[in-house]
Motif scaffolding. Sequence first.
Motif, short mmCIF file in Angstrom:
data_model
loop_
_atom_site.label_atom_id
_atom_site.label_comp_id
_atom_site.label_asym_id
_atom_site.label_seq_id
_atom_site.Cartn_x
_atom_site.Cartn_y
_atom_site.Cartn_z
N THR A 90 -40.58 -35.60 6.40
CA THR A 90 -41.85 -35.07 5.91
C THR A 90 -41.66 -34.37 4.56
N LEU A 91 -40.53 -33.69 4.41
CA LEU A 91 -40.27 -32.99 3.14
C LEU A 91 -40.07 -33.97 1.98
N SER A 92 -39.51 -35.13 2.27
CA SER A 92 -39.22 -36.07 1.17
C SER A 92 -40.43 -36.94 0.81
N GLU A 93 -41.36 -37.10 1.73
CA GLU A 93 -42.52 -37.98 1.46
C GLU A 93 -43.25 -37.67 0.16
N PRO A 94 -43.62 -36.39 -0.11
CA PRO A 94 -44.35 -36.12 -1.36
C PRO A 94 -43.52 -36.41 -2.61
N LEU A 95 -42.21 -36.57 -2.44
CA LEU A 95 -41.35 -36.81 -3.60
C LEU A 95 -41.23 -38.31 -3.91
N GLY A 96 -41.91 -39.12 -3.12
CA GLY A 96 -41.99 -40.54 -3.45
C GLY A 96 -40.88 -41.41 -2.90
N PHE A 97 -40.16 -40.92 -1.93
CA PHE A 97 -39.16 -41.81 -1.31
C PHE A 97 -39.08 -41.51 0.18
N SER A 98 -38.65 -42.51 0.93
CA SER A 98 -38.42 -42.21 2.34
C SER A 98 -36.92 -42.12 2.56
N LEU A 99 -36.58 -41.15 3.35
CA LEU A 99 -35.19 -40.83 3.58
C LEU A 99 -34.52 -41.93 4.41
N SER A 100 -33.26 -42.21 4.09
CA SER A 100 -32.59 -43.28 4.82
C SER A 100 -31.63 -42.74 5.88
N GLY A 101 -31.42 -41.45 5.89
CA GLY A 101 -30.54 -40.91 6.92
C GLY A 101 -30.24 -39.45 6.70
N THR A 102 -29.79 -38.81 7.75
CA THR A 102 -29.30 -37.44 7.64
C THR A 102 -27.92 -37.38 8.29
N ILE A 103 -27.07 -36.56 7.72
CA ILE A 103 -25.71 -36.41 8.25
C ILE A 103 -25.50 -34.92 8.54
N PRO A 104 -25.16 -34.59 9.77
CA PRO A 104 -25.08 -33.17 10.11
C PRO A 104 -23.87 -32.47 9.51
N ARG A 105 -24.01 -31.17 9.37
CA ARG A 105 -22.85 -30.35 9.01
C ARG A 105 -21.88 -30.46 10.18
N ASP A 106 -20.64 -30.72 9.85
CA ASP A 106 -19.67 -31.00 10.92
C ASP A 106 -18.42 -30.15 10.69
N PRO A 107 -18.14 -29.23 11.62
CA PRO A 107 -16.96 -28.37 11.44
C PRO A 107 -15.67 -29.16 11.29
N LEU A 108 -15.64 -30.37 11.84
CA LEU A 108 -14.41 -31.18 11.73
C LEU A 108 -14.12 -31.55 10.28
N ILE A 109 -15.20 -31.85 9.53
CA ILE A 109 -15.02 -32.20 8.11
C ILE A 109 -14.46 -31.00 7.36
N GLU A 110 -15.04 -29.82 7.65
CA GLU A 110 -14.56 -28.59 7.00
C GLU A 110 -13.09 -28.35 7.33
N GLU A 111 -12.77 -28.56 8.62
CA GLU A 111 -11.39 -28.34 9.08
C GLU A 111 -10.42 -29.29 8.37
N TYR A 112 -10.80 -30.57 8.29
CA TYR A 112 -9.95 -31.56 7.63
C TYR A 112 -9.77 -31.21 6.16
N ASP A 113 -10.85 -30.70 5.56
CA ASP A 113 -10.80 -30.33 4.15
C ASP A 113 -9.82 -29.17 3.96
N LEU A 114 -9.97 -28.15 4.79
CA LEU A 114 -9.09 -26.98 4.69
C LEU A 114 -7.63 -27.34 4.88
N GLU A 115 -7.39 -28.22 5.84
CA GLU A 115 -6.01 -28.59 6.16
C GLU A 115 -5.51 -29.76 5.30
N GLU A 116 -6.38 -30.20 4.36
CA GLU A 116 -6.05 -31.32 3.47
C GLU A 116 -5.59 -32.54 4.25
N ARG A 117 -6.34 -32.83 5.31
CA ARG A 117 -6.03 -34.04 6.08
C ARG A 117 -6.95 -35.15 5.62
#
Length: 256
Positions: A199-226
């Motif tokens: 709904t938030l993207s509609e007035p901006l003239g595009f429809s969203l193709s997906g959402t990706i959740p915040r994921d603690p695993l990504i943060e963890e891998y980033d911190l540990e440089e994995r």
Amino acid sequence: MATIIGICGKGGVGKTSLTALLVKYLLSKGTLPLLVVDADPNANLGRVLGITPEGDIGTICDDLLEETKKNPGSLSKPELLRIGLEESIAEEDGYDLITMGRPEGPGCYCYPNQVLRTILQTISNQYPVMVVDNEAGLEHLSRRLLRRLDLLIIVSGPSPRGLRTAARIRELVRELKIEAKNEYVVVNQTGADGTDWNTLSEPLGFSLSGTIPRDPLIEEYDLEERSLLALPDTSLALQAAFAFFKRVIPPISSGQ
Ligand SMILES: Nc1ncnc2c1ncn2[C@@H]1O[C@H](COP(=O)(O)OP(=O)(O)OP(=O)(O)O)[C@@H](O)[C@H]1O
Ligand SMILES: [Mg+2]
């Protein structure tokens, strides 16, 4: 001709992480070999993929340029560019990574862009797919590193402002006459607060193709440089990203 997939968006939205997940996805589909390009002068895709590239085009070309100054006429400019590109390729299991880097010399910034623009088109033909992680912001679009893409994935941060930046990027792509056959906007790092991103993207003239959740695993891998290539299937971000890729990336046969 290679299928070219570019990932762009403003700073810190998750372009590099999503590129790594895309590499993982394509590898899992057996789309080999992949050509992966880190077009961010502040290169870090290699590390996110768990490797340390030997060198980047910027540095290698700068070194070669110094050499040619000592021996004028020893290398023509196209030869120099070709060697720089060849020497910067990291050959990995299932994919090759090219790191563009930032040259040290003044006024040389456009040089690797020129290399990439002129030679990437040729080299990409040896691969079924080329994936390009771009630098933050909009400036790189104006340098028109990529003039033709099959898929442009615009990553937005999880805020109305992020969505407006994504809309601006879409406009710029049109203004610059960058030919993107398909264009998708995804919101990365969404929370569990029930925000209706569509709904938030509609007035901006595009429809969203997906959402990706915040994921603690990504943060963890980033911190540990994995390497994000080692992220388990249980990762919620991985699941959402793969579902998005499955929807938008047509099957690509190897050696196409
Ligand atoms: N879905 C996610 N969940 C949690 N953390 C994430 C997610 N996506 C990215 N991050 C984290 O956000 C930070 C920025 O991610 P990343 O480096 O991929 O963004 P970027 O857009 O490539 O940044 P830059 O503009 O600096 O190149 C990193 O610390 C990364 O681990
Ligand atoms: Mg990045």
